[in-house]
Write a protein that holds these residues in place. Structure first.
Motif, PDB file in Angstrom:
ATOM      1  N   ARG A   1      -4.442   1.388  24.810  1.00  0.00           N
ATOM      2  CA  ARG A   1      -5.133   0.118  25.079  1.00  0.00           C
ATOM      3  C   ARG A   1      -4.546  -0.648  26.255  1.00  0.00           C
ATOM      4  NH1 ARG A   1      -4.133  -1.980  19.121  1.00  0.00           N
ATOM      5  NH2 ARG A   1      -2.142  -1.136  19.815  1.00  0.00           N
TER       6      ARG A   1
ATOM      7  N   TYR B   1       0.662   2.321   5.843  1.00  0.00           N
ATOM      8  CA  TYR B   1       0.887   3.455   6.749  1.00  0.00           C
ATOM      9  C   TYR B   1       0.769   4.818   6.056  1.00  0.00           C
ATOM     10  CZ  TYR B   1       3.494   6.196  10.289  1.00  0.00           C
ATOM     11  OH  TYR B   1       3.887   7.112  11.232  1.00  0.00           O
TER      12      TYR B   1
ATOM     13  N   ILE C   1       6.271   9.180  21.431  1.00  0.00           N
ATOM     14  CA  ILE C   1       6.104  10.638  21.290  1.00  0.00           C
ATOM     15  C   ILE C   1       5.016  11.148  22.249  1.00  0.00           C
ATOM     16  CG2 ILE C   1       5.408  12.474  19.679  1.00  0.00           C
ATOM     17  CD1 ILE C   1       6.680  10.754  17.400  1.00  0.00           C
TER      18      ILE C   1
ATOM     19  N   THR D   1      11.534   5.405  19.101  1.00  0.00           N
ATOM     20  CA  THR D   1      10.412   4.978  19.967  1.00  0.00           C
ATOM     21  C   THR D   1      10.210   3.475  19.770  1.00  0.00           C
ATOM     22  OG1 THR D   1       8.710   5.184  18.269  1.00  0.00           O
ATOM     23  CG2 THR D   1       9.208   7.185  19.537  1.00  0.00           C
TER      24      THR D   1
ATOM     25  N   SER E   1       0.865   6.571  26.457  1.00  0.00           N
ATOM     26  CA  SER E   1       1.609   5.621  27.298  1.00  0.00           C
ATOM     27  C   SER E   1       2.992   5.295  26.732  1.00  0.00           C
ATOM     28  CB  SER E   1       0.811   4.319  27.464  1.00  0.00           C
ATOM     29  OG  SER E   1       0.737   3.630  26.231  1.00  0.00           O
ATOM     30  N   SER E   2       3.302   5.790  25.518  1.00  0.00           N
ATOM     31  CA  SER E   2       4.566   5.384  24.889  1.00  0.00           C
ATOM     32  C   SER E   2       5.060   6.457  23.915  1.00  0.00           C
ATOM     33  CB  SER E   2       4.319   4.055  24.140  1.00  0.00           C
ATOM     34  OG  SER E   2       5.459   3.655  23.428  1.00  0.00           O
TER      35      SER E   2
ATOM     36  N   THR F   1      11.655   8.642  14.604  1.00  0.00           N
ATOM     37  CA  THR F   1      11.860   9.013  16.009  1.00  0.00           C
ATOM     38  C   THR F   1      12.125   7.744  16.803  1.00  0.00           C
ATOM     39  OG1 THR F   1      10.256  10.796  15.652  1.00  0.00           O
ATOM     40  CG2 THR F   1      10.815  10.294  17.928  1.00  0.00           C
TER      41      THR F   1
ATOM     42  N   ASP G   1      -9.565   1.568  23.010  1.00  0.00           N
ATOM     43  CA  ASP G   1      -9.054   1.374  21.654  1.00  0.00           C
ATOM     44  C   ASP G   1      -9.659   2.487  20.795  1.00  0.00           C
ATOM     45  OD1 ASP G   1      -8.579   0.630  19.047  1.00  0.00           O
ATOM     46  OD2 ASP G   1      -9.014  -1.493  19.362  1.00  0.00           O
TER      47      ASP G   1
HETATM   48  N1  LIG Z   1       8.388   6.809  15.770  1.00  0.00           N
HETATM   49  C1  LIG Z   1       8.460   7.321  14.561  1.00  0.00           C
HETATM   50  O1  LIG Z   1       9.483   7.189  13.857  1.00  0.00           O
HETATM   51  C2  LIG Z   1       7.316   8.136  14.013  1.00  0.00           C
HETATM   52  C3  LIG Z   1       7.554   8.957  12.883  1.00  0.00           C
HETATM   53  C4  LIG Z   1       6.504   9.689  12.376  1.00  0.00           C
HETATM   54  C5  LIG Z   1       5.245   9.639  12.953  1.00  0.00           C
HETATM   55  N2  LIG Z   1       5.043   8.848  14.040  1.00  0.00           N
HETATM   56  C6  LIG Z   1       3.685   8.814  14.607  1.00  0.00           C
HETATM   57  O2  LIG Z   1       3.737   9.285  15.948  1.00  0.00           O
HETATM   58  C7  LIG Z   1       2.693   8.685  16.706  1.00  0.00           C
HETATM   59  C8  LIG Z   1       3.295   8.053  17.951  1.00  0.00           C
HETATM   60  O3  LIG Z   1       4.164   7.024  17.548  1.00  0.00           O
HETATM   61  P1  LIG Z   1       5.315   6.455  18.489  1.00  0.00           P
HETATM   62  O4  LIG Z   1       6.509   6.251  17.654  1.00  0.00           O
HETATM   63  O5  LIG Z   1       5.393   7.275  19.700  1.00  0.00           O
HETATM   64  O6  LIG Z   1       4.710   4.996  18.784  1.00  0.00           O
HETATM   65  P2  LIG Z   1       4.675   4.089  20.090  1.00  0.00           P
HETATM   66  O7  LIG Z   1       5.809   4.350  20.975  1.00  0.00           O
HETATM   67  O8  LIG Z   1       4.425   2.712  19.587  1.00  0.00           O
HETATM   68  O9  LIG Z   1       3.340   4.607  20.805  1.00  0.00           O
HETATM   69  C9  LIG Z   1       2.096   4.418  20.211  1.00  0.00           C
HETATM   70  C10 LIG Z   1       1.035   4.687  21.240  1.00  0.00           C
HETATM   71  O10 LIG Z   1      -0.253   4.535  20.618  1.00  0.00           O
HETATM   72  C11 LIG Z   1      -1.035   3.638  21.401  1.00  0.00           C
HETATM   73  N3  LIG Z   1      -1.975   2.959  20.525  1.00  0.00           N
HETATM   74  C12 LIG Z   1      -1.719   2.194  19.438  1.00  0.00           C
HETATM   75  N4  LIG Z   1      -2.862   1.726  18.921  1.00  0.00           N
HETATM   76  C13 LIG Z   1      -3.853   2.213  19.695  1.00  0.00           C
HETATM   77  C14 LIG Z   1      -5.262   2.076  19.674  1.00  0.00           C
HETATM   78  N5  LIG Z   1      -5.892   1.322  18.758  1.00  0.00           N
HETATM   79  N6  LIG Z   1      -5.991   2.695  20.628  1.00  0.00           N
HETATM   80  C15 LIG Z   1      -5.388   3.453  21.573  1.00  0.00           C
HETATM   81  N7  LIG Z   1      -4.065   3.631  21.631  1.00  0.00           N
HETATM   82  C16 LIG Z   1      -3.313   3.000  20.709  1.00  0.00           C
HETATM   83  C17 LIG Z   1       0.003   2.691  22.036  1.00  0.00           C
HETATM   84  O11 LIG Z   1      -0.465   2.024  23.198  1.00  0.00           O
HETATM   85  P3  LIG Z   1      -1.224   0.587  23.124  1.00  0.00           P
HETATM   86  O12 LIG Z   1      -0.497  -0.243  22.125  1.00  0.00           O
HETATM   87  O13 LIG Z   1      -1.172   0.092  24.532  1.00  0.00           O
HETATM   88  O14 LIG Z   1      -2.627   0.892  22.695  1.00  0.00           O
HETATM   89  C18 LIG Z   1       1.078   3.693  22.412  1.00  0.00           C
HETATM   90  O15 LIG Z   1       0.717   4.376  23.589  1.00  0.00           O
HETATM   91  C19 LIG Z   1       2.021   7.662  15.796  1.00  0.00           C
HETATM   92  O16 LIG Z   1       0.867   8.215  15.231  1.00  0.00           O
HETATM   93  C20 LIG Z   1       3.085   7.430  14.730  1.00  0.00           C
HETATM   94  O17 LIG Z   1       2.534   6.984  13.517  1.00  0.00           O
HETATM   95  C21 LIG Z   1       6.046   8.093  14.591  1.00  0.00           C
END
Ligand SMILES: NC(=O)c1ccc[n+]([C@@H]2O[C@H](COP(=O)([O-])OP(=O)(O)OC[C@H]3O[C@@H](n4cnc5c(N)ncnc54)[C@H](OP(=O)(O)O)[C@@H]3O)[C@@H](O)[C@H]2O)c1
Length: 281
Positions: free
Chosen positions: A34, A155, A14, A190, A11-12, A188, A63
């Motif tokens: 969630r 983390y 990456i 986000t 939903s958000s 990234t 979740d």
């Molecule tokens: N952005 C960065 O800089 C970066 C860098 C390296 C790695 N990553 C990794 O890339 C992945 C995506 O991150 P993002 O930056 O795209 O984050 P984001 O935009 O915050 O998206 C996170 C997604 O995970 C869902 N989520 C979180 N907790 C959850 C749970 N307990 N059950 C089900 N869904 C859950 C969120 O929706 P809800 O909150 O509605 O559940 C949302 O859809 C993550 O694993 C992150 O650690 C991100």
């Protein structure tokens, strides 16, 4: 073209960027996260991008840190859209801060979502994928899953843990005809990164400020290209490619550099406090 792709965290950020590209390529996609409102609005956005009317988009609220919820969500997705040929575990959270100041609950929640949330999805989908003897599983780690970062004590270990899972599971899946990839994205742009920036200690800000920031779309493109190549490690951007190949070699040098940045921040903080004291004298 993929018949059915399940994306946790779709939903958000990456996960959503990957879902967008896949919908534009004609795939059926199931997103799991969630918050129902975010799921609904992403589903509505994806609906407008479909390239043929039969394409299906499923949005399931669950979740992933809860085994029963995850099992039920994956079972529903399989019942509706069939066995996934691609499963992407992107759901994750990050709460940077000083180790001494963070509550134990943050460490537990981060491990529960980032590690067990990934493991539960794979556990729930794998039996059906094994029966098909094909399919690809993608785990999203981080640069912080290659080197421990100041301010990321909840983390980094969770992202090291998924790396261990991918590396140890790889061989078992290969003999069964399945593939697994682990992705090390850089910072990234986000909502997660924006939230992290709110609680990052100044030392962490200094360490990460010179790093490359990629768009979610660019990261998603590199992930899909890596999946097509059946690459085990996917490293969007040059920095992550170098870090993945050389992290053990670079570790002492990086630690020395990070320590110097921490000392600089502490020194600046001290100067600031002294200036404030002198001002009030
Ligand atoms: N952005 C960065 O800089 C970066 C860098 C390296 C790695 N990553 C990794 O890339 C992945 C995506 O991150 P993002 O930056 O795209 O984050 P984001 O935009 O915050 O998206 C996170 C997604 O995970 C869902 N989520 C979180 N907790 C959850 C749970 N307990 N059950 C089900 N869904 C859950 C969120 O929706 P809800 O909150 O509605 O559940 C949302 O859809 C993550 O694993 C992150 O650690 C991100």
């Amino acid at each position: 073209m993929y018949k059915h792709v399940i994306i946790t965290g779709g939903s958000s950020g990456i996960g959503k960027a990957i879902a967008t590209l896949l919908i534009k390529s004609g795939a059926n996609v199931c997103i799991i996260s969630r918050n129902q409102t975010k799921l609904n609005s992403t589903q509505a956005e994806l609906e407008t991008l479909k390239i043929h009317p039969e394409q299906q988009i499923l949005a399931i609220s669950a979740d992933v840190s809860q085994w029963e919820q995850t099992q039920k969500a994956i079972a529903t997705a399989i019942a509706e859209l069939g066995v996934p040929d691609l499963l992407i575990a992107s759901a994750g959270i990050a709460h940077p801060g000083y180790f001494t100041e963070l509550e134990v609950a943050i460490f537990e929640e981060t491990m529960a979502i980032n590690y067990f949330g990934t493991l539960y999805c794979i556990k729930a989908a794998l039996p059906a994928m094994l029966q098909q003897q094909k399919g690809h599983i993608v785990i999203i780690s981080s640069g912080a899953g290659l080197i421990g970062l100041y301010g990321y004590t909840p983390y980094s270990p969770s992202k090291f843990a998924v790396r261990g899972l991918a590396e140890s599971l790889r061989g078992e899946l290969k003999t069964a005809g399945l593939h697994i990839s682990i992705v090390y994205p850089p910072d990234t742009d986000t909502p997660q990164l924006a939230a992290e920036n709110q609680t990052k200690p100044p030392e962490t800000k200094l360490i990460t400020q010179s790093a490359q920031i990629m768009t979610a779309e660019k990261v998603a493109i590199e992930i899909l290209q890596g999946i097509t190549r059946k690459a085990f490690a996917i490293t969007p951007g040059l920095e992550m490619s170098l870090l993945m190949r050389l992290h053990s070699l670079f570790a002492p040098l990086l630690q020395w550099y990070f320590d110097s940045l921490v000392r600089k921040t502490r020194h600046n903080k001290k100067l600031q406090i002294n200036n404030e004291i002198n001002f009030y004298r």
